[in-house]
Design a protein around this motif. Structure first.
Motif, PDB file in Angstrom:
ATOM      1  N   LYS A  53       0.749  -1.116  -0.039  1.00  0.00           N
ATOM      2  CA  LYS A  53       0.201  -0.151   0.068  1.00  0.00           C
ATOM      3  C   LYS A  53       0.926   1.357   0.127  1.00  0.00           C
ATOM      4  CE  LYS A  53      -4.222  -1.880   2.359  1.00  0.00           C
ATOM      5  NZ  LYS A  53      -3.576  -3.608   2.119  1.00  0.00           N
ATOM      6  N   VAL A  54       0.184   2.281  -0.690  1.00  0.00           N
ATOM      7  CA  VAL A  54       1.301   3.443  -0.881  1.00  0.00           C
ATOM      8  C   VAL A  54       0.131   4.659  -0.265  1.00  0.00           C
ATOM      9  CG1 VAL A  54       2.337   5.143  -2.319  1.00  0.00           C
ATOM     10  CG2 VAL A  54       2.435   2.683  -2.847  1.00  0.00           C
ATOM     11  N   TYR A  55       0.757   5.292   0.640  1.00  0.00           N
ATOM     12  CA  TYR A  55       0.081   6.587   1.301  1.00  0.00           C
ATOM     13  C   TYR A  55       0.641   7.893   0.743  1.00  0.00           C
ATOM     14  CZ  TYR A  55      -2.028   3.097   4.273  1.00  0.00           C
ATOM     15  OH  TYR A  55      -2.969   2.062   4.618  1.00  0.00           O
ATOM     16  N   GLU A  56      -0.436   8.816   0.630  1.00  0.00           N
ATOM     17  CA  GLU A  56       0.311  10.237   0.126  1.00  0.00           C
ATOM     18  C   GLU A  56      -0.051  11.097   1.223  1.00  0.00           C
ATOM     19  OE1 GLU A  56      -1.072  11.313  -3.494  1.00  0.00           O
ATOM     20  OE2 GLU A  56       0.254   9.805  -4.924  1.00  0.00           O
ATOM     21  N   ALA A  57       0.943  12.091   1.720  1.00  0.00           N
ATOM     22  CA  ALA A  57       0.684  13.245   2.284  1.00  0.00           C
ATOM     23  C   ALA A  57       1.200  14.548   1.695  1.00  0.00           C
ATOM     24  CB  ALA A  57       1.174  13.095   3.720  1.00  0.00           C
ATOM     25  N   LYS A  58       0.484  15.610   1.879  1.00  0.00           N
ATOM     26  CA  LYS A  58       0.750  16.718   1.124  1.00  0.00           C
ATOM     27  C   LYS A  58       0.988  17.728   2.374  1.00  0.00           C
ATOM     28  CE  LYS A  58      -1.557  15.475  -2.964  1.00  0.00           C
ATOM     29  NZ  LYS A  58      -2.597  15.475  -3.998  1.00  0.00           N
ATOM     30  N   ALA A  59       2.110  18.807   1.936  1.00  0.00           N
ATOM     31  CA  ALA A  59       2.267  19.926   2.617  1.00  0.00           C
ATOM     32  C   ALA A  59       2.564  20.819   1.727  1.00  0.00           C
ATOM     33  CB  ALA A  59       3.550  20.049   3.650  1.00  0.00           C
ATOM     34  N   ASP A  60       2.245  22.403   2.051  1.00  0.00           N
ATOM     35  CA  ASP A  60       2.182  23.435   1.274  1.00  0.00           C
ATOM     36  C   ASP A  60       3.368  24.546   1.853  1.00  0.00           C
ATOM     37  OD1 ASP A  60       0.407  22.345  -0.723  1.00  0.00           O
ATOM     38  OD2 ASP A  60      -1.256  23.142   0.778  1.00  0.00           O
ATOM     39  N   LEU A  61       4.034  24.950   0.948  1.00  0.00           N
ATOM     40  CA  LEU A  61       4.835  26.334   0.997  1.00  0.00           C
ATOM     41  C   LEU A  61       4.110  27.365   0.232  1.00  0.00           C
ATOM     42  CD1 LEU A  61       8.604  24.827   0.749  1.00  0.00           C
ATOM     43  CD2 LEU A  61       7.460  25.340   2.932  1.00  0.00           C
ATOM     44  N   LEU A  62       4.412  28.532   1.098  1.00  0.00           N
ATOM     45  CA  LEU A  62       3.931  29.742   0.283  1.00  0.00           C
ATOM     46  C   LEU A  62       5.078  30.630   0.051  1.00  0.00           C
ATOM     47  CD1 LEU A  62       1.735  31.787  -0.473  1.00  0.00           C
ATOM     48  CD2 LEU A  62       1.458  32.640   1.942  1.00  0.00           C
ATOM     49  N   VAL A  63       5.256  31.157  -0.971  1.00  0.00           N
ATOM     50  CA  VAL A  63       6.552  31.986  -1.641  1.00  0.00           C
ATOM     51  C   VAL A  63       5.738  33.427  -1.542  1.00  0.00           C
ATOM     52  CG1 VAL A  63       8.179  32.453  -3.068  1.00  0.00           C
ATOM     53  CG2 VAL A  63       7.357  30.300  -2.902  1.00  0.00           C
ATOM     54  N   THR A  64       6.379  34.432  -0.774  1.00  0.00           N
ATOM     55  CA  THR A  64       5.917  35.966  -0.822  1.00  0.00           C
ATOM     56  C   THR A  64       7.447  36.537  -1.390  1.00  0.00           C
ATOM     57  OG1 THR A  64       4.429  35.309   0.984  1.00  0.00           O
ATOM     58  CG2 THR A  64       4.890  37.653   0.610  1.00  0.00           C
ATOM     59  N   PRO A  65       7.441  36.670  -2.584  1.00  0.00           N
ATOM     60  CA  PRO A  65       8.586  37.592  -3.038  1.00  0.00           C
ATOM     61  C   PRO A  65       8.325  39.024  -2.647  1.00  0.00           C
ATOM     62  CG  PRO A  65       7.130  37.306  -4.960  1.00  0.00           C
ATOM     63  CD  PRO A  65       6.542  36.518  -3.495  1.00  0.00           C
ATOM     64  N   VAL A  66       9.440  39.654  -2.290  1.00  0.00           N
ATOM     65  CA  VAL A  66       9.677  41.117  -1.905  1.00  0.00           C
ATOM     66  C   VAL A  66       9.558  41.866  -3.199  1.00  0.00           C
ATOM     67  CG1 VAL A  66      10.976  40.741   0.015  1.00  0.00           C
ATOM     68  CG2 VAL A  66      12.138  41.143  -2.027  1.00  0.00           C
ATOM     69  N   SER A  67       9.298  43.165  -3.264  1.00  0.00           N
ATOM     70  CA  SER A  67       9.243  43.928  -4.302  1.00  0.00           C
ATOM     71  C   SER A  67      10.703  44.182  -4.982  1.00  0.00           C
ATOM     72  CB  SER A  67       8.704  45.260  -3.862  1.00  0.00           C
ATOM     73  OG  SER A  67       8.732  46.066  -5.036  1.00  0.00           O
ATOM     74  N   ALA A  68      10.403  44.028  -6.351  1.00  0.00           N
ATOM     75  CA  ALA A  68      11.842  44.557  -7.010  1.00  0.00           C
ATOM     76  C   ALA A  68      12.621  45.804  -6.540  1.00  0.00           C
ATOM     77  CB  ALA A  68      11.600  44.204  -8.492  1.00  0.00           C
ATOM     78  N   SER A  69      11.532  46.893  -6.158  1.00  0.00           N
ATOM     79  CA  SER A  69      12.124  48.103  -5.844  1.00  0.00           C
ATOM     80  C   SER A  69      12.573  48.196  -4.457  1.00  0.00           C
ATOM     81  CB  SER A  69      11.212  49.069  -6.150  1.00  0.00           C
ATOM     82  OG  SER A  69       9.952  48.953  -5.250  1.00  0.00           O
ATOM     83  N   ASP A  70      12.569  47.180  -3.643  1.00  0.00           N
ATOM     84  CA  ASP A  70      12.988  47.294  -2.134  1.00  0.00           C
ATOM     85  C   ASP A  70      14.344  46.867  -1.997  1.00  0.00           C
ATOM     86  OD1 ASP A  70      13.131  47.116   0.527  1.00  0.00           O
ATOM     87  OD2 ASP A  70      11.559  45.736   0.875  1.00  0.00           O
ATOM     88  N   ASN A  71      15.089  48.092  -1.427  1.00  0.00           N
ATOM     89  CA  ASN A  71      16.645  48.018  -1.535  1.00  0.00           C
ATOM     90  C   ASN A  71      17.160  47.364  -0.198  1.00  0.00           C
ATOM     91  OD1 ASN A  71      17.053  49.084  -4.019  1.00  0.00           O
ATOM     92  ND2 ASN A  71      17.001  51.209  -3.024  1.00  0.00           N
ATOM     93  N   ALA A  72      16.152  47.142   0.477  1.00  0.00           N
ATOM     94  CA  ALA A  72      16.614  46.640   1.863  1.00  0.00           C
ATOM     95  C   ALA A  72      17.266  45.087   1.750  1.00  0.00           C
ATOM     96  CB  ALA A  72      15.743  46.320   2.795  1.00  0.00           C
ATOM     97  N   PHE A  73      16.741  44.239   0.704  1.00  0.00           N
ATOM     98  CA  PHE A  73      17.152  43.076   0.363  1.00  0.00           C
ATOM     99  C   PHE A  73      18.098  42.909  -0.930  1.00  0.00           C
ATOM    100  CE2 PHE A  73      13.249  42.556   2.802  1.00  0.00           C
ATOM    101  CZ  PHE A  73      13.565  41.886   3.689  1.00  0.00           C
ATOM    102  N   LEU A  74      18.592  44.251  -1.324  1.00  0.00           N
ATOM    103  CA  LEU A  74      19.534  44.059  -2.402  1.00  0.00           C
ATOM    104  C   LEU A  74      20.583  43.231  -2.438  1.00  0.00           C
ATOM    105  CD1 LEU A  74      19.579  45.692  -5.137  1.00  0.00           C
ATOM    106  CD2 LEU A  74      21.040  47.538  -4.054  1.00  0.00           C
ATOM    107  N   THR A  75      21.213  43.237  -1.327  1.00  0.00           N
ATOM    108  CA  THR A  75      22.542  42.275  -1.152  1.00  0.00           C
ATOM    109  C   THR A  75      22.145  40.988  -0.802  1.00  0.00           C
ATOM    110  OG1 THR A  75      23.189  43.168   1.015  1.00  0.00           O
ATOM    111  CG2 THR A  75      24.180  44.280  -1.233  1.00  0.00           C
ATOM    112  N   ILE A  76      20.833  40.552  -0.552  1.00  0.00           N
ATOM    113  CA  ILE A  76      20.410  39.361   0.104  1.00  0.00           C
ATOM    114  C   ILE A  76      19.565  38.377  -0.722  1.00  0.00           C
ATOM    115  CG2 ILE A  76      19.002  38.412   2.124  1.00  0.00           C
ATOM    116  CD1 ILE A  76      19.460  40.771   3.489  1.00  0.00           C
ATOM    117  N   SER A  77      19.945  37.231  -0.931  1.00  0.00           N
ATOM    118  CA  SER A  77      19.186  36.329  -1.937  1.00  0.00           C
ATOM    119  C   SER A  77      17.906  35.884  -1.381  1.00  0.00           C
ATOM    120  CB  SER A  77      19.951  35.050  -2.154  1.00  0.00           C
ATOM    121  OG  SER A  77      20.189  34.387  -0.932  1.00  0.00           O
TER     122      SER A  77
END
Length: 537
Positions: A53-77
């Protein structure tokens, strides 16, 4: 005789006729289809019951990208918005999940003992369309383990991203402080110095926090039922698939089969009536019958009586009754000799004067059955004198209405002298001696001896054995007859299976007449005319 157009020459069939042919093919091979379906369903059910028997379980990740004009994360990946490809951020995170680093993080997060490679094989990543969600699906033989793997990857990816995020924040703060340190204290109020101080203060607020662009949207719960196997679905799919395969095999056998398997082929493709359906008899029964050692079943004799009645019916409606009847086939062992013999016996027993002619001059059989041989000298088919031809006829004491004209294989080299005029004269002489003349001829596709006799005869019967007669040879026979302007009267079809024996008063009184003439030891005739003894018919 008038010529006839060979049916089926165009190769086209009406849709209804083709459908009927295919339906008949399915009926003919129904056992094969049923066995295939049964085997497939049984295998599917057995697999469903024994498979892991094969069981499936699912988890979700949410991606919230920062604005391209936000310089606070300019040097952070950190994940940033992309106007050219909005899905690039989600796809990038999906690739990160299927990495060895994420698998190691999942091991640490849920204390999993599975190897890294096993964890990567157990996980699949699917971006949810029109959203920033990524679905992590884990498969395992245990529901709790499946949920742990899915949650381990979800939490592990967040931990990996958080560790990378904190390192980059610390490195950026250190780099900004180094730049601020080289500015003299007297210039700390300059725009550059103030900008650096603000950036440092903003980044220091992120120390100890997780990556703000990735978080767990939902954790997996242990599933209540396996996703595989699914017995109902598996059995249904196996049933439908095997049924389609079985039908395809049945139709394929119908298309590639070289044999005539059904009566509708004779009716629709050759457009000739089936004058009698002869039950198939075992070879041993036929041999014993021809040797005078066994009776034919009543239903078999009834089939030959039906043939006699159908032939006599062709003389109704003002048309002349056929007096000369030739029985042929496309290939040997189609039942033509049995047909000619029993047709002659049936007609003789009805009170008609019958002559049975052995027209297979190369391989004569009629004389062998009755234990007589042809006299030496000129072959009977070249005899022009009526009295001498009459003297060659052999009579039956117990069935005086039936006489036979045997042939000798020694005369086979003279068949080239038989032409249409000779055949007509030959049959006319015989017809003057009897009400009906039945000729057992050679297969026309094997030798051309029977063509002159067929052209001179009043009726042509084609013996066909279902499941044995080759389609191409039967068409060759029809084509040869059509080229000589010969129109056959109909088919005598031997069925693929024997009929069930029927009992009752319908056959009362007929069994005593079902024994064939007993054979006598062949010997040279001492007189121009002779008779022989046989058991009472």
């Amino acid at each position: 005789m008038n010529g006839t157009l060979l049916p089926g020459a165009s190769g086209l069939e009406p849709d209804g006729r083709s459908a009927a042919r295919y339906l008949a093919a399915v009926r003919q091979h129904w056992l094969l289809v049923a066995l295939l379906v049964l085997a497939a369903v049984a295998a599917s059910a057995a697999y469903s019951l024994t498979a892991t028997k094969v069981y499936e379980a699912k988890a979700d990740l949410l991606v919230t990208p920062v604005s391209a004009s936000d310089n606070a994360f300019l040097t952070i990946s950190a994940f940033r918005e992309s106007s050219s490809d909005p899905t690039r951020t989600v796809l990038t995170l999906g690739r990160i999940i299927k990495t060895p680093q994420a698998a190691e993080a999942a091991q640490r997060a849920e204390k999993l003992t599975l190897a890294r490679e096993a964890l990567l094989r157990a996980v699949s990543v699917t971006p949810v369309s029109q959203s920033n969600l990524i679905e992590i699906t884990a498969r395992a033989s245990d529901p709790v383990l499946a949920a742990k793997i899915a949650n381990g990857f979800a939490r592990g990816v967040v931990q990996v991203r958080t560790s990378q995020f904190q390192r980059e924040v610390a490195d950026t703060i250190a780099r900004l402080k180094a730049r601020l340190a080289v500015i003299p204290k007297a210039q700390r109020g300059s725009v550059q110095a103030v900008t650096l101080q603000q950036a440092i203060a903003s980044l220091e607020t992120l120390i100890g926090t997780s990556d703000p662009t990735v978080r767990v949207a939902s954790l997996a719960n242990p599933p209540g039922s396996p996703t595989w196997p699914r017995p109902t679905l598996s059995v249904a799919v196996a049933f439908v698939a095997s049924l389609l395969v079985g039908l395809a095999i049945a139709l394929g056998l119908e298309l590639v089969s070289p044999k005539v398997n059904r009566e509708d082929e004779l009716l629709f493709e050759h457009r000739l009536p089936i004058l009698a359906h002869i039950p198939r008899l075992p070879r041993k029964t036929v041999r014993s019958y021809l040797a005078g050692q066994r009776k034919l079943p009543p239903e078999t004799w009834e089939a030959y009586r039906t043939l006699r009645m159908n032939l006599l019916a062709t003389g109704s409606s003002g048309r002349p009754e056929p007096r000369t009847i030739l029985v042929t086939s496309s290939v040997p062992q189609e039942g033509k000799t049995m047909t000619a013999l029993n047709l002659a016996l049936s007609m003789a027993r009805s009170g008609r004067k019958v002559i049975l002619v052995d027209g297979d001059f190369r391989r004569p059989m009629i004389g062998t059955i009755f234990g007589v041989v042809s006299r030496n000298g000129m072959p009977s088919f070249l005899e022009q004198d009526s009295s001498r031809l009459r003297a060659r006829l052999a009579a039956f004491p117990h069935l005086p209405n039936l006489r036979i004209l045997p042939a000798s294989p020694e005369h086979g080299h003279l068949v080239d002298r038989l032409d249409l005029a000779q055949a007509r004269s030959f049959l006319d002489h015989l017809a003057a001696e009897a009400d009906t003349v039945v000729i057992d001829s050679a297969p026309i596709t094997e030798v051309a001896d029977a063509l002159p006799l067929a052209a001179a005869a009043d009726a042509i019967l084609i013996a066909v054995r279902l499941g044995h007669t080759p389609r191409d040879r039967l068409f060759d026979l029809r084509r040869m007859l059509a080229q000589h302007g010969i129109a056959p009267t109909g088919f005598v079809a031997t069925d693929r299976r024997g009929h069930q024996r029927r009992t009752g008063y319908y056959y009362a009184g007929s069994a005593k007449d079902d024994r064939a003439p007993a054979p006598l030891r062949p010997r040279v005739r001492a007189a121009p005319r002779r008779t022989w003894r046989q058991p009472t018919l």
